[in-house]
Write a protein that holds these residues in place. Structure first.
Motif, PDB file in Angstrom:
ATOM      1  N   ALA A  93     -11.581   6.054  10.214  1.00 31.51           N
ATOM      2  CA  ALA A  93     -11.035   6.938   9.671  1.00 31.51           C
ATOM      3  C   ALA A  93      -9.515   6.928   9.202  1.00 31.51           C
ATOM      4  O   ALA A  93      -8.932   7.532   8.164  1.00 31.51           O
ATOM      5  N   ILE A  94      -8.623   6.362  10.365  1.00 26.26           N
ATOM      6  CA  ILE A  94      -7.365   6.166  10.278  1.00 26.26           C
ATOM      7  C   ILE A  94      -6.959   4.991   9.022  1.00 26.26           C
ATOM      8  O   ILE A  94      -6.143   5.180   8.027  1.00 26.26           O
ATOM      9  N   LEU A  95      -8.027   4.196   8.826  1.00 27.00           N
ATOM     10  CA  LEU A  95      -7.742   2.994   7.694  1.00 27.00           C
ATOM     11  C   LEU A  95      -7.955   3.782   6.522  1.00 27.00           C
ATOM     12  O   LEU A  95      -7.437   3.507   5.514  1.00 27.00           O
ATOM     13  N   ARG A  96      -9.106   4.327   6.276  1.00 22.18           N
ATOM     14  CA  ARG A  96      -9.204   5.095   5.128  1.00 22.18           C
ATOM     15  C   ARG A  96      -8.120   6.101   4.620  1.00 22.18           C
ATOM     16  O   ARG A  96      -7.723   5.910   3.451  1.00 22.18           O
ATOM     17  N   ALA A  97      -7.652   6.908   5.731  1.00 27.28           N
ATOM     18  CA  ALA A  97      -6.777   7.906   5.215  1.00 27.28           C
ATOM     19  C   ALA A  97      -5.307   7.109   4.754  1.00 27.28           C
ATOM     20  O   ALA A  97      -4.505   7.357   3.731  1.00 27.28           O
ATOM     21  N   GLY A  98      -4.976   5.718   5.673  1.00 24.55           N
ATOM     22  CA  GLY A  98      -3.881   5.202   5.362  1.00 24.55           C
ATOM     23  C   GLY A  98      -3.886   4.651   3.798  1.00 24.55           C
ATOM     24  O   GLY A  98      -3.105   4.510   3.069  1.00 24.55           O
ATOM     25  N   ALA A  99      -5.327   3.832   3.490  1.00 23.41           N
ATOM     26  CA  ALA A  99      -5.685   3.170   2.380  1.00 23.41           C
ATOM     27  C   ALA A  99      -5.416   4.253   1.075  1.00 23.41           C
ATOM     28  O   ALA A  99      -4.924   3.792   0.105  1.00 23.41           O
ATOM     29  N   PHE A 100      -5.863   5.347   1.287  1.00 21.56           N
ATOM     30  CA  PHE A 100      -5.794   6.529   0.302  1.00 21.56           C
ATOM     31  C   PHE A 100      -4.291   6.560  -0.118  1.00 21.56           C
ATOM     32  O   PHE A 100      -4.150   6.446  -1.244  1.00 21.56           O
ATOM     33  N   VAL A 112       6.522   3.984   4.980  1.00 17.65           N
ATOM     34  CA  VAL A 112       6.265   5.202   5.678  1.00 17.65           C
ATOM     35  C   VAL A 112       4.906   5.547   5.890  1.00 17.65           C
ATOM     36  O   VAL A 112       4.542   5.811   7.056  1.00 17.65           O
ATOM     37  N   ALA A 113       3.908   5.467   4.989  1.00 15.88           N
ATOM     38  CA  ALA A 113       2.469   5.665   5.222  1.00 15.88           C
ATOM     39  C   ALA A 113       1.854   4.678   6.372  1.00 15.88           C
ATOM     40  O   ALA A 113       1.440   5.013   7.147  1.00 15.88           O
ATOM     41  N   ILE A 114       2.518   3.206   6.105  1.00 11.29           N
ATOM     42  CA  ILE A 114       2.090   2.395   7.270  1.00 11.29           C
ATOM     43  C   ILE A 114       2.349   2.919   8.749  1.00 11.29           C
ATOM     44  O   ILE A 114       1.518   2.977   9.514  1.00 11.29           O
ATOM     45  N   LYS A 115       3.653   3.230   8.910  1.00 15.15           N
ATOM     46  CA  LYS A 115       4.154   3.405  10.178  1.00 15.15           C
ATOM     47  C   LYS A 115       3.530   4.869  10.632  1.00 15.15           C
ATOM     48  O   LYS A 115       3.060   4.986  11.868  1.00 15.15           O
ATOM     49  N   GLU A 116       3.288   5.847   9.669  1.00 19.07           N
ATOM     50  CA  GLU A 116       2.787   7.032  10.201  1.00 19.07           C
ATOM     51  C   GLU A 116       1.193   6.769  10.773  1.00 19.07           C
ATOM     52  O   GLU A 116       0.990   7.458  11.545  1.00 19.07           O
ATOM     53  N   TYR A 117       0.524   6.049   9.907  1.00 17.12           N
ATOM     54  CA  TYR A 117      -0.818   5.718  10.428  1.00 17.12           C
ATOM     55  C   TYR A 117      -0.967   4.700  11.667  1.00 17.12           C
ATOM     56  O   TYR A 117      -1.684   4.990  12.383  1.00 17.12           O
ATOM     57  N   VAL A 118       0.089   3.983  11.835  1.00 16.81           N
ATOM     58  CA  VAL A 118       0.258   3.076  13.248  1.00 16.81           C
ATOM     59  C   VAL A 118       0.364   4.060  14.160  1.00 16.81           C
ATOM     60  O   VAL A 118       0.078   4.104  15.239  1.00 16.81           O
ATOM     61  N   LEU A 137      -3.127  -2.294   6.957  1.00 13.96           N
ATOM     62  CA  LEU A 137      -2.500  -1.630   5.948  1.00 13.96           C
ATOM     63  C   LEU A 137      -1.272  -2.185   5.266  1.00 13.96           C
ATOM     64  O   LEU A 137      -1.052  -2.047   4.119  1.00 13.96           O
ATOM     65  N   ASP A 138      -0.651  -3.018   6.344  1.00 17.54           N
ATOM     66  CA  ASP A 138       0.502  -3.919   5.583  1.00 17.54           C
ATOM     67  C   ASP A 138      -0.064  -4.892   4.360  1.00 17.54           C
ATOM     68  O   ASP A 138       0.817  -5.012   3.581  1.00 17.54           O
ATOM     69  N   THR A 139      -0.961  -5.684   4.939  1.00 19.86           N
ATOM     70  CA  THR A 139      -1.529  -6.420   3.964  1.00 19.86           C
ATOM     71  C   THR A 139      -2.171  -5.836   2.781  1.00 19.86           C
ATOM     72  O   THR A 139      -1.918  -6.279   1.696  1.00 19.86           O
ATOM     73  N   LEU A 140      -2.839  -4.694   2.809  1.00 25.33           N
ATOM     74  CA  LEU A 140      -3.267  -4.087   1.533  1.00 25.33           C
ATOM     75  C   LEU A 140      -1.976  -3.575   0.799  1.00 25.33           C
ATOM     76  O   LEU A 140      -2.075  -3.751  -0.574  1.00 25.33           O
ATOM     77  N   ALA A 146       3.231  -4.714  -4.200  1.00 23.96           N
ATOM     78  CA  ALA A 146       4.035  -5.882  -3.957  1.00 23.96           C
ATOM     79  C   ALA A 146       5.277  -5.694  -4.179  1.00 23.96           C
ATOM     80  O   ALA A 146       6.381  -6.097  -4.035  1.00 23.96           O
ATOM     81  N   ALA A 147       5.848  -4.781  -5.429  1.00 29.53           N
ATOM     82  CA  ALA A 147       7.191  -4.509  -5.892  1.00 29.53           C
ATOM     83  C   ALA A 147       7.873  -3.980  -4.696  1.00 29.53           C
ATOM     84  O   ALA A 147       9.138  -4.148  -4.591  1.00 29.53           O
ATOM     85  N   GLU A 148       7.438  -3.155  -3.989  1.00 29.43           N
ATOM     86  CA  GLU A 148       8.143  -2.542  -2.769  1.00 29.43           C
ATOM     87  C   GLU A 148       8.590  -3.297  -1.639  1.00 29.43           C
ATOM     88  O   GLU A 148       9.551  -3.084  -0.974  1.00 29.43           O
ATOM     89  N   PHE A 149       7.833  -4.443  -1.684  1.00 32.95           N
ATOM     90  CA  PHE A 149       7.933  -5.465  -0.585  1.00 32.95           C
ATOM     91  C   PHE A 149       8.823  -6.646  -1.162  1.00 32.95           C
ATOM     92  O   PHE A 149       9.361  -7.543  -0.148  1.00 32.95           O
ATOM     93  N   SER A 150       8.997  -6.899  -2.392  1.00 37.75           N
ATOM     94  CA  SER A 150       9.830  -7.971  -2.815  1.00 37.75           C
ATOM     95  C   SER A 150      11.260  -8.058  -2.805  1.00 37.75           C
ATOM     96  O   SER A 150      11.849  -8.892  -2.883  1.00 37.75           O
ATOM     97  N   ALA A 151      11.967  -6.793  -2.294  1.00 40.22           N
ATOM     98  CA  ALA A 151      13.320  -6.606  -2.491  1.00 40.22           C
ATOM     99  C   ALA A 151      13.918  -7.383  -1.224  1.00 40.22           C
ATOM    100  O   ALA A 151      13.333  -7.483  -0.219  1.00 40.22           O
TER     101      ALA A 151
END
Length: 151
Positions: A93-100, A112-118, A137-140, A146-151
């Motif tokens: 359930a947590i993975l589905r909500a985070g992935a959504f 933010v989403a990743i931290k919240e679901y962790v 969630l981080d891998t997904l 990807a653009a959010e992580f390239s900076a």
């Protein structure tokens, strides 16, 4: 306060998705139940925080509406041999909500989403399970945003 209400909405959504899976209740019934009896209420001596209801509804309804695509995305991210169906129901359930949120809510930063679901996972599980939620969630997120992580 708004961030706290969103955190409470994520927690409630994860619990609602879990309840739907284990009880077989439909989305309308579970939303009504949580909004009436859980969110902002005291249950068995435990005080539940007020939650942003529209956000709570968005997560639960969104997961149900896009569950096939969400499950496929999570399955492709999990380790080989560990399909989503083999994972414990609340973690699922947590993975589905985070992935959504990662897939459908581009207005919310991925980190933010990743931290919240962790944090949600940490309320129920030990560090290893919360770490697994973080890793998936981080891998997904790195795949689809990807653009959010390239900076």
């Amino acid at each position: 306060m708004a961030a706290e209400n969103r955190s409470a909405a994520r927690l409630a959504a994860s619990q609602a998705l879990y309840q739907m899976e284990v009880t077989g209740k439909g989305v309308k019934e579970i939303l009504a139940e949580f909004e009436t009896w859980w969110i902002g209420q005291e249950v068995e001596g435990e005080q539940y925080k007020p939650a942003e209801i529209a956000f709570f509804r968005s997560i639960v309804s969104g997961v149900v509406q896009d569950q096939v695509a969400i499950d496929r995305a999570v399955d492709q991210t999990l380790a080989d041999g560990w399909p989503l169906r083999r994972i414990e129901a609340l973690m699922r359930a947590i993975l589905r909500a985070g992935a959504f949120e990662l897939l459908k809510r581009g207005d919310i930063p991925a980190r933010v989403a990743i931290k919240e679901y962790v944090d949600v996972a940490g309320a129920f599980f030990d560090r290893d399970e919360a770490g697994m939620i973080n890793a998936v969630l981080d891998t997904l997120a790195r795949k689809i945003r990807a653009a959010e992580f390239s900076a």
